[in-house]
Design a protein around this motif. Structure first.
Motif, PDB file in Angstrom:
ATOM      1  N   GLN A   1      49.297  57.007  26.380  1.00 23.09           N
ATOM      2  CA  GLN A   1      47.893  56.704  26.643  1.00 23.09           C
ATOM      3  C   GLN A   1      47.630  55.194  26.552  1.00 23.09           C
ATOM      4  N   TRP A   2      48.202  54.542  25.552  1.00 24.97           N
ATOM      5  CA  TRP A   2      48.017  53.096  25.435  1.00 24.97           C
ATOM      6  C   TRP A   2      48.649  52.346  26.595  1.00 24.97           C
ATOM      7  N   TYR A   3      49.831  52.779  26.999  1.00 23.85           N
ATOM      8  CA  TYR A   3      50.514  52.102  28.100  1.00 23.85           C
ATOM      9  C   TYR A   3      49.728  52.258  29.396  1.00 23.85           C
ATOM     10  N   SER A   4      49.080  53.408  29.623  1.00 24.72           N
ATOM     11  CA  SER A   4      48.279  53.615  30.821  1.00 24.72           C
ATOM     12  C   SER A   4      47.083  52.671  30.826  1.00 24.72           C
ATOM     13  N   GLN A   5      46.449  52.522  29.666  1.00 20.77           N
ATOM     14  CA  GLN A   5      45.329  51.586  29.583  1.00 20.77           C
ATOM     15  C   GLN A   5      45.789  50.141  29.824  1.00 20.77           C
ATOM     16  N   TYR A   6      46.949  49.776  29.302  1.00 21.76           N
ATOM     17  CA  TYR A   6      47.453  48.412  29.479  1.00 21.76           C
ATOM     18  C   TYR A   6      47.767  48.126  30.944  1.00 21.76           C
ATOM     19  N   ALA A   7      48.348  49.116  31.646  1.00 24.03           N
ATOM     20  CA  ALA A   7      48.669  48.916  33.069  1.00 24.03           C
ATOM     21  C   ALA A   7      47.393  48.778  33.886  1.00 24.03           C
ATOM     22  N   GLN A   8      46.356  49.514  33.491  1.00 23.32           N
ATOM     23  CA  GLN A   8      45.084  49.417  34.202  1.00 23.32           C
ATOM     24  C   GLN A   8      44.452  48.042  33.998  1.00 23.32           C
ATOM     25  N   GLN A   9      44.539  47.471  32.800  1.00 25.64           N
ATOM     26  CA  GLN A   9      44.015  46.144  32.533  1.00 25.64           C
ATOM     27  C   GLN A   9      44.772  45.081  33.342  1.00 25.64           C
ATOM     28  N   GLN A  10      46.043  45.256  33.478  1.00 23.72           N
ATOM     29  CA  GLN A  10      46.830  44.305  34.278  1.00 23.72           C
ATOM     30  C   GLN A  10      46.398  44.359  35.734  1.00 23.72           C
ATOM     31  N   GLN A  11      46.114  45.545  36.232  1.00 21.68           N
ATOM     32  CA  GLN A  11      45.665  45.666  37.622  1.00 21.68           C
ATOM     33  C   GLN A  11      44.312  45.000  37.828  1.00 21.68           C
ATOM     34  N   PHE A  12      43.398  45.175  36.855  1.00 20.24           N
ATOM     35  CA  PHE A  12      42.094  44.528  36.952  1.00 20.24           C
ATOM     36  C   PHE A  12      42.222  42.999  36.899  1.00 20.24           C
ATOM     37  N   ALA A  13      43.141  42.515  36.074  1.00 18.32           N
ATOM     38  CA  ALA A  13      43.343  41.061  35.968  1.00 18.32           C
ATOM     39  C   ALA A  13      43.827  40.477  37.289  1.00 18.32           C
ATOM     40  N   ALA A  14      44.707  41.246  37.953  1.00 19.93           N
ATOM     41  CA  ALA A  14      45.208  40.754  39.241  1.00 19.93           C
ATOM     42  C   ALA A  14      44.100  40.719  40.276  1.00 19.93           C
ATOM     43  N   GLN A  15      43.104  41.554  40.167  1.00 21.96           N
ATOM     44  CA  GLN A  15      41.997  41.606  41.112  1.00 21.96           C
ATOM     45  C   GLN A  15      40.823  40.738  40.665  1.00 21.96           C
ATOM     46  N   GLY A  16      40.955  40.033  39.537  1.00 27.83           N
ATOM     47  CA  GLY A  16      39.883  39.198  39.036  1.00 27.83           C
ATOM     48  C   GLY A  16      38.842  39.954  38.261  1.00 27.83           C
ATOM     49  N   GLN A  17      39.144  41.128  37.883  1.00 26.80           N
ATOM     50  CA  GLN A  17      38.187  41.942  37.111  1.00 26.80           C
ATOM     51  C   GLN A  17      38.779  42.228  35.741  1.00 26.80           C
ATOM     52  N   TYR A  18      39.151  41.231  35.053  1.00 29.47           N
ATOM     53  CA  TYR A  18      39.851  41.385  33.768  1.00 29.47           C
ATOM     54  C   TYR A  18      38.903  41.950  32.720  1.00 29.47           C
ATOM     55  N   GLN A  19      39.416  42.918  31.971  1.00 29.89           N
ATOM     56  CA  GLN A  19      38.688  43.487  30.832  1.00 29.89           C
ATOM     57  C   GLN A  19      39.578  43.393  29.605  1.00 29.89           C
ATOM     58  N   GLN A  20      38.907  43.161  28.472  1.00 29.11           N
ATOM     59  CA  GLN A  20      39.644  43.010  27.209  1.00 29.11           C
ATOM     60  C   GLN A  20      40.330  44.336  26.872  1.00 29.11           C
ATOM     61  N   PRO A  21      41.621  44.381  26.641  1.00 28.82           N
ATOM     62  CA  PRO A  21      42.291  45.644  26.273  1.00 28.82           C
ATOM     63  C   PRO A  21      41.843  46.101  24.888  1.00 28.82           C
ATOM     64  N   GLN A  22      41.880  47.420  24.696  1.00 27.54           N
ATOM     65  CA  GLN A  22      41.483  47.979  23.425  1.00 27.54           C
ATOM     66  C   GLN A  22      42.520  47.671  22.349  1.00 27.54           C
TER      67      GLN A  22
END
Length: 230
Positions: A204-225
């Motif tokens: 579950q944590w790894y899925s959230q981390y991969a999603q944050q990396q995708q947002f960062a690449a698109q300029g929509q970075y969110q702070q990981p939990q």
């Protein structure tokens, strides 16, 4: 009389006998007829205690001023010489003695009734009283046996269940014997379950981390939990 003594049950026959005696005594005011009728019924049914009791009541209340002592005692004597049971006769003897003590005017008759009662009937009444208290002791004894058997069965069932649980644990590898698999079945199951939970939390944590990396690449970075769960 012939209709009453037809093929009826005893309770029904006694009911109509008492009804007819009451009619003769209170409605028709014919005490001699009621007396003759009861004497006739006693001849037909000499073992019917209710007839003697009703005749005693008739003789006791026939004279409004004072009961006819001789007539009442004659009914008692007839009951004592009848084919009634010993217990019933003992009861009539006791009632005769009580009646003479209250209404009798002949001291010799009272003494004779007292001696006869103590000699022939008092022991019967005493034995009956003793037997009436016996079921309570038997009931208590049965309760004690029941409690003993219940405790025995409970202990036996507990031992049987305990032995079954112990054998089941040993068969599953928890007996601790030589060549076993170490800990018991329950211990292995708990360890496997803990490992599965830890692996699920990591995924579950790894899925959230991969999603944050995708947002960062698109300029929509969110702070990981921060609570990673492992």
């Amino acid at each position: 009389s012939s209709g009453i003594n037809a093929e009826y049950g005893r309770e029904t026959r006694d009911f109509w006998i008492m009804k007819y005696v009451g009619y003769l005594q209170y409605s028709a005011k014919d005490i001699p007829a009621a007396r003759r009728f009861l004497h006739d019924q006693i001849e037909r049914n000499p073992r019917n205690k209710k007839l003697y009791v009703r005749l005693l009541d008739l003789e006791h209340s026939s004279d409004t001023s004072y009961p006819n002592s001789a007539a009442v005692v004659s009914v008692f004597n007839r009951a004592l010489s009848s084919s009634l049971t010993i217990e019933e006769k003992a009861g009539f003897s006791h009632r005769r003695l009580t009646f003479l003590e209250e209404y009798g005017d002949d001291v010799a008759a009272i003494i004779a009734a007292y001696d006869d009662h103590n000699k022939n009937w008092k022991t019967v009444i005493d034995e009956k009283k003793k037997e009436s208290s016996q079921p309570n002791r038997d009931y208590k004894r049965r309760d004690n046996n029941y409690s003993h058997n219940r405790n025995y069965n409970r202990d036996r069932n507990y031992n049987h269940q305990n032995n079954y649980n112990q054998n089941n644990f040993n068969n599953q590898g928890g007996g601790g014997g030589g060549g076993g698999s170490g800990g018991g079945f329950n211990m292995n199951y708990n360890m496997q379950h803990a490992q599965q939970q830890q692996q699920q939390q990591y995924q579950q944590w790894y899925s959230q981390y991969a999603q944050q990396q995708q947002f960062a690449a698109q300029g929509q970075y969110q702070q990981p939990q921060q609570n990673r769960g492992y």
